[in-house]
Design an enzyme around this catalytic site. Sequence first.
Site, PDB file in Angstrom:
ATOM      1  N   GLU A 198       0.825  -1.210   0.000  1.00  0.00           N
ATOM      2  CA  GLU A 198       0.000   0.000   0.000  1.00  0.00           C
ATOM      3  C   GLU A 198       0.858   1.259   0.000  1.00  0.00           C
ATOM      4  O   GLU A 198       0.531   2.240  -0.679  1.00  0.00           O
ATOM      5  CB  GLU A 198      -0.926   0.010   1.230  1.00  0.00           C
ATOM      6  CG  GLU A 198      -1.941  -1.120   1.253  1.00  0.00           C
ATOM      7  CD  GLU A 198      -1.448  -2.344   2.017  1.00  0.00           C
ATOM      8  OE1 GLU A 198      -2.270  -2.986   2.684  1.00  0.00           O
ATOM      9  OE2 GLU A 198      -0.227  -2.651   1.950  1.00  0.00           O
TER      10      GLU A 198
ATOM     11  N   ARG B 178      12.568 -22.756  -6.982  1.00  0.00           N
ATOM     12  CA  ARG B 178      13.511 -22.577  -5.872  1.00  0.00           C
ATOM     13  C   ARG B 178      13.584 -21.110  -5.458  1.00  0.00           C
ATOM     14  O   ARG B 178      13.608 -20.778  -4.266  1.00  0.00           O
ATOM     15  CB  ARG B 178      14.901 -23.057  -6.271  1.00  0.00           C
ATOM     16  CG  ARG B 178      15.086 -24.552  -6.352  1.00  0.00           C
ATOM     17  CD  ARG B 178      16.508 -24.873  -6.806  1.00  0.00           C
ATOM     18  NE  ARG B 178      16.735 -26.305  -6.990  1.00  0.00           N
ATOM     19  CZ  ARG B 178      17.823 -26.820  -7.515  1.00  0.00           C
ATOM     20  NH1 ARG B 178      18.808 -26.020  -7.925  1.00  0.00           N
ATOM     21  NH2 ARG B 178      17.952 -28.128  -7.644  1.00  0.00           N
TER      22      ARG B 178
ATOM     23  N   LEU C 103      12.142 -39.635   1.553  1.00  0.00           N
ATOM     24  CA  LEU C 103      11.860 -38.401   2.286  1.00  0.00           C
ATOM     25  C   LEU C 103      10.474 -37.879   1.923  1.00  0.00           C
ATOM     26  O   LEU C 103       9.716 -37.442   2.799  1.00  0.00           O
ATOM     27  CB  LEU C 103      12.925 -37.347   1.971  1.00  0.00           C
ATOM     28  CG  LEU C 103      12.834 -36.039   2.754  1.00  0.00           C
ATOM     29  CD1 LEU C 103      12.975 -36.301   4.254  1.00  0.00           C
ATOM     30  CD2 LEU C 103      13.911 -35.054   2.295  1.00  0.00           C
TER      31      LEU C 103
END
Length: 355
Positions: A47, A178, A287
Amino acid sequence: MRRAVELAARGLGSTSPNPVVGCVITDASGTVVGEGWHQRAGGPHAEVHALRAAGTAARGATAYVTLEPCNHTGRTGPCAQALIEAGISRVVYAVPDPNPQASGGAATLRAAGIPAEGGFLQAEAEAGNAAWLTAVRLGRPHVTWKYAATLDGRSAAADGTSRWITSPESRADVHRLRAESDAVLVGGGTLRADDPHLAVRGIDGATQPLRVALDTRATLLPTARILDDAAPTLLVVGEDADTRHLPPGTEVLRLPLHDGRVGVHDLLTALYARGVRALFLEGGPTLAGAFLEAGAVDRVIGYVAPALLGAGPAALAGAGITTIARAVRLEITEAVRTGTDLRITAVPTTAHKEH
């Protein structure tokens, strides 16, 4: 508001632990007189940037903001008050602020006689701010699991080779993802098999994410590429792991082991405490399976290559799913071509409802 959502996306990867926010200011005729987005944590909010661009044209104008204007003083002042002082006559916002420390901006605006309306393009704005909203609501980072696989679901060949399953365009796209993340995570298996680097390449001005290596027994070689100075690195090990062989200055986080493994939520809690809000999981099938079993995957991005291997590791393993009734069902939110591949983005339906 759609333009404000587009502007907000420019802050991905550089505003954590703050949200990404976009703002567009229009005059009485609907002409855009100011635009802005939150560019970095500690800097002016969206803003304020938009008000500065609008100057005196902000008086009597309408502000469109992707997140309810904040109502607190942190490293910057409250945006609700800035809008009031600039003479804005109406505020339209997409997402109510769920952070109790900063919410209440709409009420402050209304108390000053300025209409403040919420809920416009809320779903689009929430999708663009999913990492921060997840972190606020659940107290842990938002987790994106990325994988690359052949059409028959193999992440590597039978001999372990996996370079390169996907196209150069897909690999470049991963660097973009990434760069939009606060941290990138891999496990010990990927470290030993691929010696990944994990730093962002090919994107000008990118903020390098924290590279997180989950290596329970600290078997990482001191010459591992992830230990260079291209980006910060955090090595996560078990409490009793011997790390004396690692280069001096290597940052190590020791966590308790449960049945020989670091707990997923213990790790997420520690990363959240470091300010990580968007975690990019690039680890292997084991994982990924642990995160999925823990209910800690919020988004899946799969790069599917038009190739067949017939044997080799699957993209996912050990997720604790033993029957079709327990399958994790996904909602596909996007399917696009990246080079010769297909990139599919999906969210677990339970997480989608929760968020």
